[in-house]
Structures are given as C-alpha cells and as structure tokens.
Design a protein around this motif. Structure first.
Motif, PDB file in Angstrom:
ATOM      1  N   VAL A 298       0.787  -1.267   0.092  1.00 23.93           N
ATOM      2  CA  VAL A 298      -0.017  -0.024  -0.098  1.00 23.93           C
ATOM      3  C   VAL A 298       0.762   1.276   0.044  1.00 23.93           C
ATOM      4  CG1 VAL A 298      -1.856  -1.016   1.264  1.00 23.93           C
ATOM      5  CG2 VAL A 298      -0.212   0.059   2.376  1.00 23.93           C
ATOM      6  N   ALA A 299       2.180   1.139  -0.197  1.00 27.20           N
ATOM      7  CA  ALA A 299       3.035   2.196  -0.185  1.00 27.20           C
ATOM      8  C   ALA A 299       2.741   3.433  -1.043  1.00 27.20           C
ATOM      9  CB  ALA A 299       4.511   1.568  -0.726  1.00 27.20           C
ATOM     10  N   HIS A 304       1.121   8.915  -2.193  1.00 30.40           N
ATOM     11  CA  HIS A 304       0.183   9.854  -2.915  1.00 30.40           C
ATOM     12  C   HIS A 304      -0.572  10.631  -1.955  1.00 30.40           C
ATOM     13  CE1 HIS A 304      -3.215  10.769  -5.285  1.00 30.40           C
ATOM     14  NE2 HIS A 304      -2.463  10.772  -6.390  1.00 30.40           N
ATOM     15  N   GLY A 305      -1.046  10.179  -0.808  1.00 36.55           N
ATOM     16  CA  GLY A 305      -1.446  11.141   0.003  1.00 36.55           C
ATOM     17  C   GLY A 305      -0.749  12.058   0.827  1.00 36.55           C
ATOM     18  N   ALA A 356      -5.988  11.660   5.121  1.00 38.39           N
ATOM     19  CA  ALA A 356      -6.436  10.370   4.369  1.00 38.39           C
ATOM     20  C   ALA A 356      -5.222   9.411   4.292  1.00 38.39           C
ATOM     21  CB  ALA A 356      -6.943  10.731   3.280  1.00 38.39           C
ATOM     22  N   PHE A 357      -4.028  10.014   4.349  1.00 37.46           N
ATOM     23  CA  PHE A 357      -2.908   8.772   4.010  1.00 37.46           C
ATOM     24  C   PHE A 357      -2.427   8.265   5.354  1.00 37.46           C
ATOM     25  CE2 PHE A 357      -0.292  12.159   6.034  1.00 37.46           C
ATOM     26  CZ  PHE A 357       0.712  11.250   6.552  1.00 37.46           C
ATOM     27  N   HIS A 359      -4.728   6.759   7.338  1.00 36.64           N
ATOM     28  CA  HIS A 359      -5.524   5.844   7.468  1.00 36.64           C
ATOM     29  C   HIS A 359      -5.587   4.842   6.589  1.00 36.64           C
ATOM     30  CE1 HIS A 359      -7.650   8.243  10.693  1.00 36.64           C
ATOM     31  NE2 HIS A 359      -7.642   9.386   9.782  1.00 36.64           N
ATOM     32  N   VAL A 360      -4.679   4.723   5.718  1.00 40.30           N
ATOM     33  CA  VAL A 360      -4.472   3.519   4.855  1.00 40.30           C
ATOM     34  C   VAL A 360      -4.419   2.167   5.432  1.00 40.30           C
ATOM     35  CG1 VAL A 360      -2.940   2.519   2.988  1.00 40.30           C
ATOM     36  CG2 VAL A 360      -3.479   5.200   2.822  1.00 40.30           C
ATOM     37  N   LYS A 361      -4.943   1.151   5.211  1.00 45.54           N
ATOM     38  CA  LYS A 361      -4.976  -0.120   5.913  1.00 45.54           C
ATOM     39  C   LYS A 361      -3.538  -0.615   6.028  1.00 45.54           C
ATOM     40  CE  LYS A 361      -9.575  -1.425   4.770  1.00 45.54           C
ATOM     41  NZ  LYS A 361     -10.573  -2.437   4.077  1.00 45.54           N
ATOM     42  N   GLY A 362      -3.274  -1.122   7.177  1.00 48.55           N
ATOM     43  CA  GLY A 362      -2.241  -1.757   7.368  1.00 48.55           C
ATOM     44  C   GLY A 362      -1.147  -0.965   8.439  1.00 48.55           C
ATOM     45  N   ARG A 363      -1.428   0.207   8.700  1.00 48.61           N
ATOM     46  CA  ARG A 363      -0.459   0.846   9.579  1.00 48.61           C
ATOM     47  C   ARG A 363      -0.104   0.214  10.924  1.00 48.61           C
ATOM     48  NH1 ARG A 363      -3.405   4.995  11.153  1.00 48.61           N
ATOM     49  NH2 ARG A 363      -3.399   4.070  13.207  1.00 48.61           N
TER      50      ARG A 363
END
Length: 555
Positions: A298-299, A304-305, A356-357, A359-363
């Motif tokens: 998901v990098a 991008h965010g 938003a960045f 909250h990208v899954k997997g943090r």
C-alpha cells in the motif's frame, strides 16, 4: 615590487620570512606584496553562457583550469611550510606520509578519492588568513573542511585542506543572536543555543558541520517552522583568496551575502563565523515523536496522500523512508514529530488523523511518545536514536559526542538527491509511487548491493517564504534522497540511472549539499535561477578556482 612579481622572487621572499613571525599583518611577504583590490561586479544584465543545443556545457575556462589542476610538487610544499610561522603557535600542519595523515584523511566522506598534499588545522580566523595568503602566493590550491560530510569528498583535494573543524565556537552575542563557527556540529549548535532557550534549523545528523550545512542551504526537521539553516544567518565573516577578511550582510557586501548562503562550500572563500538569529525552543520542547510502518503493498497509496500533506503548517515533521528488503516486507516507514503540543499525545494523533494517508490500511505504530525537551527530540532523529527508531539513552552523547562519526561509511556508496515539483492536477499518481517503493525495497539489477535507503521530506510552509539568499529550490514540493552501498560499481550505477529516469518527469533540481559527480549538467541542477548571478560572483572572488571544488560554479 608590484603585481608582476615573478614566481622566483616570491620563493626568494618566502625563504627570508622571519621564523618567529606570527601575526598575519606583520608577514614580510604581505608588507612587500600587498593584495590587489577586488574587481567590480559585472552588471546584472543577462549574460549569454550556453549554446542553444546544450543549456549547461562546461565552460572552456573552467574545464581548462580543472584539467590543469595537479598535486603541487614537494618543493612547493617546502616553501609553503617556510611561509608559516615558527615555532608553530598558529595552524598545525600534517603532511603526506606523516603518522597522523591517514587519521586526518579518514575524517572525510569519500576519503579514498583524494590524497591531499597537507592538512592544516586552523584554530582561529588568523590561521585561515595566513594559510590562504601563503597558499595563494605559491599558487597552491586549497579546499575547506568543517565536518567532512561532503558526500562526494569535496572536503578533500589535491592541494591544501584547510580544516576549520576546530573553529567550533557557539557564542551568545545577546538576545536571540549567536556567533557560530563553521566547525561546530549540529549537535554542538543545538546544545549551545538551547542553554538560552533558543533553537536553530539544524539538520537531522548531529555530526554534520555548520559550515557546509549552512552554506548549501541546510534542510532538516525544523524547516516547516524555521525555514532553511541559511535563512537564519544575518552575517558571515569570510576569508578571501588573498587572506582578507570580508564581512557580508544585507547591508554590507550584499551580493556576496546573497551568494554565499545557498551556493555550497568552497566557492568564494572560507567562512570563519556565522552570525545567526535563533528561534525560541519552546515549540520544540513540547513535542511528541513517532514512527509508523505500512506494508509495501500500500506504499503507493500512502505516498500519494502524503505528498499533499501540509504538515500542520509546520507543526509536524513527517519523513518517509524505505530500505533494501530481500527477506520479507520491509514496508514503508514514516517517522518524525509533532511540535508545539500542549495537549499531549492525543493532540499529535489528532493532527495526523486529519489526513487520509494516515488511515491507509495496514498501518502499525512502532513508537509514539512525548519528549523530554527539544534536545531529546533531536537525539531521537540521530544515530543514537537509530535514526528515528528508538529513544536515545544518553542525550548528551547523542548530540555532543558525534564529530567525524561514520565519515568512512560513505566510501563505497553512491548518493542521489532530487527536488520534485509539479503543477496543480499533475501530481505523481499512485502507480508512480508504488513502483518507486518496490524498486527501493527490491532493486532489479542490483543483486550484489548490500545497502539501500530511500528517504523523502516535504518542502513547504516556512521554506516557501522568499529569502535574501541564493538557494534556488523553494518551489519544490519535496526532496528525495537515494543511497546505494555495496555491490559492484556497475550495479550501483544501474540502480542510480533507473531512479534518475523514474523521477525525471517531475525533477526540478538537485540539492548541492547532496552532490552527485555523475551529473552531466550540475550547474543548472544545483543553482537553477541563481546561476548567472553566482557566476558573476565567482569571477570576482575566485576567477582561477583557487578554492578547489570538483563541481565549481562555472567561470
């Protein structure tokens, strides 16, 4: 005797120097051979420097001078040593072949690139004056070394290395103003100013010297609030090629003041003092430090965010990094700090969660905690904190016992830096960043490479404010650093070229403090819109490249 004094007569005069002469202004050679006045600056109108087919070729004079630069003969060194005072109460000299020579050479990055004729340790401004005067009289080129962290070995040269590492004062002048020597490390500077409740826009590495860092611009973890390191400088004292002291500020030698701040080290002379206006340390004393990690898969989404993040107007510094990953999911790491925090960890979390960045899954949260003070924050960023991986145990050691640390680490590495810029609606897409992250972790064609770091910092907030200096990349959106170590030269170059091509569509320049010897058009890459003004200054202060530099401002 006038300006036409021949080399033979110069050597004769040098042989007659009174052995106990110490004061620069009493030097017999200076008495009989006064230095000429500075030539006037050329008008500020346009100067035609390049052909239409190649916007930045090497200029003929620059190429001829560099080609003619060879190690001076030992007889010249003999006369240089006789020019210096005896007994040696001034600068200490280490010549090639002496017991301490290799130790002094190893204090520089890329120490295997050059074998200087001698190292001269300047302990005070007068030492620099004397060394430059004697070297100029004998036509021996010189270069300056402060912290020795030039990534391509510019702090070493085939002539005399003037080591200003011992000019390391951090002196409180009054109020928020300090005088700082070029040899003071970032750790020394922060430790010194923090005693008075002040702070400076230092870089991440506490071992880096004030001289090279500030002259090249100086970007680091406090730039969102404070701007670049050079933005805080109100005055510089510089020794020119004739040994003269020149004071430059916004009201005195204004053009030199503009040029020397942002052009990089060893271009116009050797700076012996920076007068700096510092900021209050209070916002940085109230901080929360953090480190997070996302899966490589998901990098692209994260980056991008992140590239659109405003870093809370400078109250957050958020660096992202990726590393060589041959065994598993090394992932994408983000570390940094929230500043000016009055509501504890919850306040910092709220600032990050607005984007938003985040909250990208997997943090995954690796570290998240309140700092003791600003010194503790900087210790976390540095080597004793494993570059943002853990809290430093000994803050004093983390900042103050770092000089020359790790200098040899750069000998087998290739470095790259890139300023990226884009217009509205044309930001790099998710796939662009995903390919970037995957190549960082598992570079195709670099099987033997042992070390890779990809790191990025946003360029925003206080950096964007126009300042009276020659740093030319304030409009960049972010800066990337790419470091490759181990493996064959061919493998390193292959990875370097892939990354350069991948970033090319958004590249706006290269950071002069992260220089690259492989650049074909280095002048426009480093100095951009400031180049022509800098060339006029170079022709005035150093027209024959007395100050050796692998990548000088073209004359």
């Amino acid at each position: 005797m006038g300006a036409s004094l021949t080399a033979t007569m110069v050597l004769l005069l040098l042989s007659l120097v009174v052995p106990t002469c110490v004061a620069y202004y009493n030097h017999p050679l200076l008495q009989s051979h006064p230095v000429p006045p500075l030539p006037p600056l050329a008008p500020h109108g346009p100067v035609s420097l390049y052909s239409a087919s190649d916007p930045n070729p090497p200029r003929p004079l620059t190429a001829q001078i560099l080609a003619a630069t060879a190690p001076p003969p030992l007889s010249t060194l003999h006369h240089f040593l006789r020019c210096l005072p005896r007994p040696l109460s001034g600068p200490a000299v280490t010549i090639f072949g002496s017991p301490e020579y290799e130790m002094r050479r190893q204090r520089s990055y890329q120490s295997n690139r050059s074998a200087p004729m001698a190292f001269v340790e300047a302990r005070k401004e007068g030492d620099v004056q004397l060394v430059l005067f004697c070297a100029q009289a004998l036509r021996i080129p010189v270069c300056a070394r402060a912290g020795g962290h030039s990534l391509v070995g510019k702090s070493l040269c085939q002539g005399i290395v003037v080591d200003v590492g011992s000019i390391e004062h951090v002196t409180h002048v009054g109020g928020d103003v300090f005088d700082i020597g070029p040899g003071a490390t970032m750790g020394d500077v922060l430790w010194g100013v923090h005693k008075f409740g002040r702070w400076y826009a230092a870089g991440v590495c506490p071992a880096v010297g004030m001289g090279g860092y500030t002259l090249g611009g100086g970007h680091g973890p406090y730039e969102g609030r404070l701007g670049l390191g050079c933005d805080s400088v109100e005055q510089v004292r510089m020794i020119d090629r004739f040994g003269r002291v020149i004071v430059a500020s916004e009201t005195q030698n204004e053009e030199l003041y503009w040029g020397v701040l942002g052009a990089g080290g060893s271009q116009f002379g050797i700076v012996t003092n920076f007068r700096v206006r510092t900021a209050s340390s209070a916002p940085f004393d109230k901080a929360v430090v953090f480190r997070f990690k996302w899966p490589t898969a998901v990098a692209g989404q994260v980056l991008h965010g992140w590239q659109q993040y405003d870093e809370a107007g400078g109250d957050v510094w958020f660096r992202v990094e990726m590393y060589l990953d041959r065994l598993g999911d090394g992932g994408l790491h983000g570390f940094g700090a929230c500043y000016n925090v009055t509501g504890g960890k919850d306040e910092c979390w709220t600032r990050l969660a607005r984007n938003a960045f985040f909250h990208v899954k997997g943090r995954r949260t690796i570290l998240f905690g309140e700092s003791i003070n600003a010194l503790d924050v900087h210790a976390f960023f540095g080597p004793e904190g494993r570059w943002g991986r853990e809290r430093a145990v000994d803050i004093s050691k983390a900042l103050r016992v770092q000089k020359y640390r790790g200098a040899n680490a750069g000998n087998d590495r290739l470095y790259q830096s890139t300023f990226l810029k884009w217009g509205p609606g044309h930001a790099p897409p998710v796939w662009f960043w995903q390919r970037y992250a995957e190549f960082c972790g598992r570079p195709v064609g670099g099987r033997g490479v042992e070390f890779v770091v990809c790191e990025m910092n946003l360029f925003n907030n206080a950096i964007d404010r126009r300042r009276n200096n020659s740093f030319a990349h304030r409009e960049a959106r972010l800066i990337t650093h790419y470091i490759i170590g181990g493996g064959s030269v061919e493998e390193q170059v292959r990875l370097y070229e892939w990354m350069r091509r991948h970033l090319a569509a958004y590249t706006s320049g290269v950071y002069v403090n992260y220089p690259e010897l492989r650049l074909r058009r280095y002048a426009s890459a480093y100095w951009g819109s400031s180049l022509q003004r800098l060339q006029r200054l170079k022709r005035r202060y150093d027209p024959y490249l007395f100050f050796l530099n692998a990548q000088p401002i073209p004359v």
